[in-house]
Design a protein around this motif. Sequence first.
Motif, PDB file in Angstrom:
ATOM      1  N   TYR A   1       0.854  -1.184   0.000  1.00 25.43           N
ATOM      2  CA  TYR A   1       0.000   0.000   0.000  1.00 25.43           C
ATOM      3  C   TYR A   1       0.891   1.235   0.000  1.00 25.43           C
ATOM      4  O   TYR A   1       1.999   1.212   0.534  1.00 25.43           O
ATOM      5  CB  TYR A   1      -0.886   0.042   1.258  1.00 25.43           C
ATOM      6  CG  TYR A   1      -1.591  -1.251   1.563  1.00 25.43           C
ATOM      7  CD1 TYR A   1      -1.019  -2.180   2.428  1.00 25.43           C
ATOM      8  CD2 TYR A   1      -2.826  -1.551   1.007  1.00 25.43           C
ATOM      9  CE1 TYR A   1      -1.660  -3.367   2.723  1.00 25.43           C
ATOM     10  CE2 TYR A   1      -3.472  -2.737   1.298  1.00 25.43           C
ATOM     11  CZ  TYR A   1      -2.883  -3.644   2.158  1.00 25.43           C
ATOM     12  OH  TYR A   1      -3.518  -4.818   2.442  1.00 25.43           O
TER      13      TYR A   1
ATOM     14  N   PHE B   1       0.695   5.567   0.747  1.00 20.51           N
ATOM     15  CA  PHE B   1      -0.102   6.593   1.413  1.00 20.51           C
ATOM     16  C   PHE B   1       0.564   7.962   1.259  1.00 20.51           C
ATOM     17  O   PHE B   1       1.788   8.069   1.133  1.00 20.51           O
ATOM     18  CB  PHE B   1      -0.199   6.311   2.924  1.00 20.51           C
ATOM     19  CG  PHE B   1      -0.729   4.952   3.290  1.00 20.51           C
ATOM     20  CD1 PHE B   1       0.130   3.870   3.383  1.00 20.51           C
ATOM     21  CD2 PHE B   1      -2.071   4.769   3.560  1.00 20.51           C
ATOM     22  CE1 PHE B   1      -0.338   2.612   3.728  1.00 20.51           C
ATOM     23  CE2 PHE B   1      -2.555   3.515   3.911  1.00 20.51           C
ATOM     24  CZ  PHE B   1      -1.687   2.440   4.002  1.00 20.51           C
TER      25      PHE B   1
ATOM     26  N   ARG C   1      -4.891   7.063  -0.047  1.00 22.45           N
ATOM     27  CA  ARG C   1      -4.310   5.725   0.018  1.00 22.45           C
ATOM     28  C   ARG C   1      -4.451   5.038  -1.334  1.00 22.45           C
ATOM     29  O   ARG C   1      -5.455   5.234  -2.022  1.00 22.45           O
ATOM     30  CB  ARG C   1      -5.050   4.919   1.086  1.00 22.45           C
ATOM     31  CG  ARG C   1      -4.597   3.489   1.225  1.00 22.45           C
ATOM     32  CD  ARG C   1      -5.492   2.741   2.194  1.00 22.45           C
ATOM     33  NE  ARG C   1      -6.821   2.509   1.628  1.00 22.45           N
ATOM     34  CZ  ARG C   1      -7.924   2.457   2.362  1.00 22.45           C
ATOM     35  NH1 ARG C   1      -7.867   2.646   3.646  1.00 22.45           N
ATOM     36  NH2 ARG C   1      -9.078   2.223   1.791  1.00 22.45           N
TER      37      ARG C   1
ATOM     38  N   TYR D   1      -2.467  -3.354  -5.915  1.00 22.09           N
ATOM     39  CA  TYR D   1      -3.128  -4.245  -6.868  1.00 22.09           C
ATOM     40  C   TYR D   1      -4.143  -3.499  -7.736  1.00 22.09           C
ATOM     41  O   TYR D   1      -4.618  -4.015  -8.738  1.00 22.09           O
ATOM     42  CB  TYR D   1      -3.814  -5.403  -6.141  1.00 22.09           C
ATOM     43  CG  TYR D   1      -5.069  -5.047  -5.381  1.00 22.09           C
ATOM     44  CD1 TYR D   1      -4.995  -4.676  -4.044  1.00 22.09           C
ATOM     45  CD2 TYR D   1      -6.320  -5.090  -5.983  1.00 22.09           C
ATOM     46  CE1 TYR D   1      -6.141  -4.351  -3.332  1.00 22.09           C
ATOM     47  CE2 TYR D   1      -7.470  -4.767  -5.278  1.00 22.09           C
ATOM     48  CZ  TYR D   1      -7.375  -4.397  -3.955  1.00 22.09           C
ATOM     49  OH  TYR D   1      -8.509  -4.079  -3.257  1.00 22.09           O
TER      50      TYR D   1
ATOM     51  N   MET E   1       3.752   0.669   2.832  1.00 20.43           N
ATOM     52  CA  MET E   1       3.524  -0.405   3.788  1.00 20.43           C
ATOM     53  C   MET E   1       3.333  -1.706   3.018  1.00 20.43           C
ATOM     54  O   MET E   1       2.474  -1.785   2.139  1.00 20.43           O
ATOM     55  CB  MET E   1       2.305  -0.140   4.656  1.00 20.43           C
ATOM     56  CG  MET E   1       2.054  -1.199   5.711  1.00 20.43           C
ATOM     57  SD  MET E   1       0.731  -0.765   6.842  1.00 20.43           S
ATOM     58  CE  MET E   1      -0.685  -1.017   5.810  1.00 20.43           C
TER      59      MET E   1
ATOM     60  N   ARG F   1       2.116  -5.523   2.463  1.00 16.66           N
ATOM     61  CA  ARG F   1       1.032  -6.347   2.962  1.00 16.66           C
ATOM     62  C   ARG F   1       1.629  -7.522   3.707  1.00 16.66           C
ATOM     63  O   ARG F   1       2.567  -8.158   3.229  1.00 16.66           O
ATOM     64  CB  ARG F   1       0.179  -6.830   1.796  1.00 16.66           C
ATOM     65  CG  ARG F   1      -0.935  -7.769   2.224  1.00 16.66           C
ATOM     66  CD  ARG F   1      -1.455  -8.574   1.068  1.00 16.66           C
ATOM     67  NE  ARG F   1      -2.196  -9.721   1.557  1.00 16.66           N
ATOM     68  CZ  ARG F   1      -2.480 -10.791   0.837  1.00 16.66           C
ATOM     69  NH1 ARG F   1      -2.090 -10.840  -0.415  1.00 16.66           N
ATOM     70  NH2 ARG F   1      -3.149 -11.788   1.335  1.00 16.66           N
TER      71      ARG F   1
ATOM     72  N   GLY G   1      -2.108 -12.944   7.355  1.00 17.08           N
ATOM     73  CA  GLY G   1      -2.936 -13.063   8.538  1.00 17.08           C
ATOM     74  C   GLY G   1      -3.518 -11.745   8.983  1.00 17.08           C
ATOM     75  O   GLY G   1      -3.869 -10.916   8.175  1.00 17.08           O
ATOM     76  N   GLY G   2      -3.612 -11.544  10.275  1.00 16.64           N
ATOM     77  CA  GLY G   2      -4.282 -10.355  10.787  1.00 16.64           C
ATOM     78  C   GLY G   2      -3.356  -9.232  11.172  1.00 16.64           C
ATOM     79  O   GLY G   2      -3.809  -8.196  11.619  1.00 16.64           O
ATOM     80  N   SER G   3      -2.074  -9.405  10.980  1.00 16.86           N
ATOM     81  CA  SER G   3      -1.183  -8.340  11.438  1.00 16.86           C
ATOM     82  C   SER G   3      -0.993  -7.299  10.348  1.00 16.86           C
ATOM     83  O   SER G   3      -1.229  -7.550   9.168  1.00 16.86           O
ATOM     84  CB  SER G   3       0.170  -8.909  11.847  1.00 16.86           C
ATOM     85  OG  SER G   3       0.835  -9.435  10.721  1.00 16.86           O
ATOM     86  N   GLN G   4      -0.543  -6.143  10.739  1.00 18.58           N
ATOM     87  CA  GLN G   4      -0.289  -5.042   9.814  1.00 18.58           C
ATOM     88  C   GLN G   4       1.186  -4.740   9.794  1.00 18.58           C
ATOM     89  O   GLN G   4       1.845  -4.795  10.818  1.00 18.58           O
ATOM     90  CB  GLN G   4      -1.041  -3.799  10.287  1.00 18.58           C
ATOM     91  CG  GLN G   4      -2.531  -3.855  10.076  1.00 18.58           C
ATOM     92  CD  GLN G   4      -2.903  -3.756   8.611  1.00 18.58           C
ATOM     93  OE1 GLN G   4      -3.139  -4.759   7.963  1.00 18.58           O
ATOM     94  NE2 GLN G   4      -2.945  -2.572   8.085  1.00 18.58           N
ATOM     95  N   GLY G   5       1.664  -4.371   8.635  1.00 22.49           N
ATOM     96  CA  GLY G   5       3.053  -3.939   8.553  1.00 22.49           C
ATOM     97  C   GLY G   5       3.188  -2.510   9.012  1.00 22.49           C
ATOM     98  O   GLY G   5       2.208  -1.798   9.185  1.00 22.49           O
ATOM     99  N   ASN G   6       4.425  -2.089   9.201  1.00 25.66           N
ATOM    100  CA  ASN G   6       4.650  -0.711   9.598  1.00 25.66           C
ATOM    101  C   ASN G   6       4.815   0.174   8.376  1.00 25.66           C
ATOM    102  O   ASN G   6       5.077  -0.303   7.273  1.00 25.66           O
ATOM    103  CB  ASN G   6       5.889  -0.601  10.483  1.00 25.66           C
ATOM    104  CG  ASN G   6       7.134  -1.090   9.761  1.00 25.66           C
ATOM    105  OD1 ASN G   6       7.310  -2.278   9.603  1.00 25.66           O
ATOM    106  ND2 ASN G   6       7.971  -0.174   9.291  1.00 25.66           N
ATOM    107  N   LEU G   7       4.668   1.474   8.589  1.00 32.39           N
ATOM    108  CA  LEU G   7       4.848   2.459   7.525  1.00 32.39           C
ATOM    109  C   LEU G   7       6.325   2.832   7.403  1.00 32.39           C
ATOM    110  O   LEU G   7       7.005   3.028   8.398  1.00 32.39           O
ATOM    111  CB  LEU G   7       4.045   3.717   7.834  1.00 32.39           C
ATOM    112  CG  LEU G   7       2.524   3.581   7.762  1.00 32.39           C
ATOM    113  CD1 LEU G   7       1.859   4.725   8.500  1.00 32.39           C
ATOM    114  CD2 LEU G   7       2.058   3.528   6.322  1.00 32.39           C
TER     115      LEU G   7
END
Lengths: 117, 118
Positions: free
Chosen positions: B33, B35, B50, B54, B95, B97, B100-106
């Motif tokens: 992603y 931003f 944002r 894809y 960031m 992808r 699972g449910g976790s998010q990466g950092n910016l």
Amino acid sequence: DTAVSQTPKYLVTQMGNDKSIKCEQNLGHDTMYWYKQDSKKFLKIMFSYNNKELIINETVPNRFSPKSPDKAHLNLHINSLELGDSAVYFCASSQGTGDYRMNTEAFFGQGTRLTVV
Amino acid sequence: AQTVTQSQPEMSVQEAETVTLSCTYDTSENNYYLFWYKQPPSRQMILVIRQEAYKQQNATENRFSVNFQKAAKSFSLKISDSQLGDTAMYFCAFMKRTGGGSQGNLIFGKGTKLSVKP
């Protein structure tokens, strides 16, 4: 109503002291972060927690210790403060899901300006 | 490792005119992603726009739009009809992808200081 709140907003302290910055989010997010913004405005990740578990720990001195008592809180404790720790510290949160098309933006707190004298 | 480059430390624009802020990034990831965040003098970090990698279609939000060139790894921000309240630091961020449910950092660029002049 504040989504991500940090306290205090300003912190002035002497070298060698220990201080904490608190962060709380009421968005129901699973992931929380600490970022540091230096005097040149550069933002860099320090830590990331997902559901109270540490998932990112960048090359931050051991004097910095994050603590997440629950997924809505991520506090930052700093021991033996040094002049170079002076910066703005931002807490943030975001929602991770298994579907990468879901909302992924990070919401930031208002920042804590730490000045070490 | 991913990097984000903003080559314009400072820019200025006349009120009501259009300005474009540049951002390039380097990554070997395919899913990520991008931003743009705005930081006014109040210090608050505010999401402007944002873009999901894809998606080929460029994101737009009112007066703000992006030109996303995935092959060129370019992600510029266009602000139309600039207003005095647009004066701020603008940060481009990447960031990746994660599973699972976790998010990466910016990962942030160094920022562009935009001044809108009356």
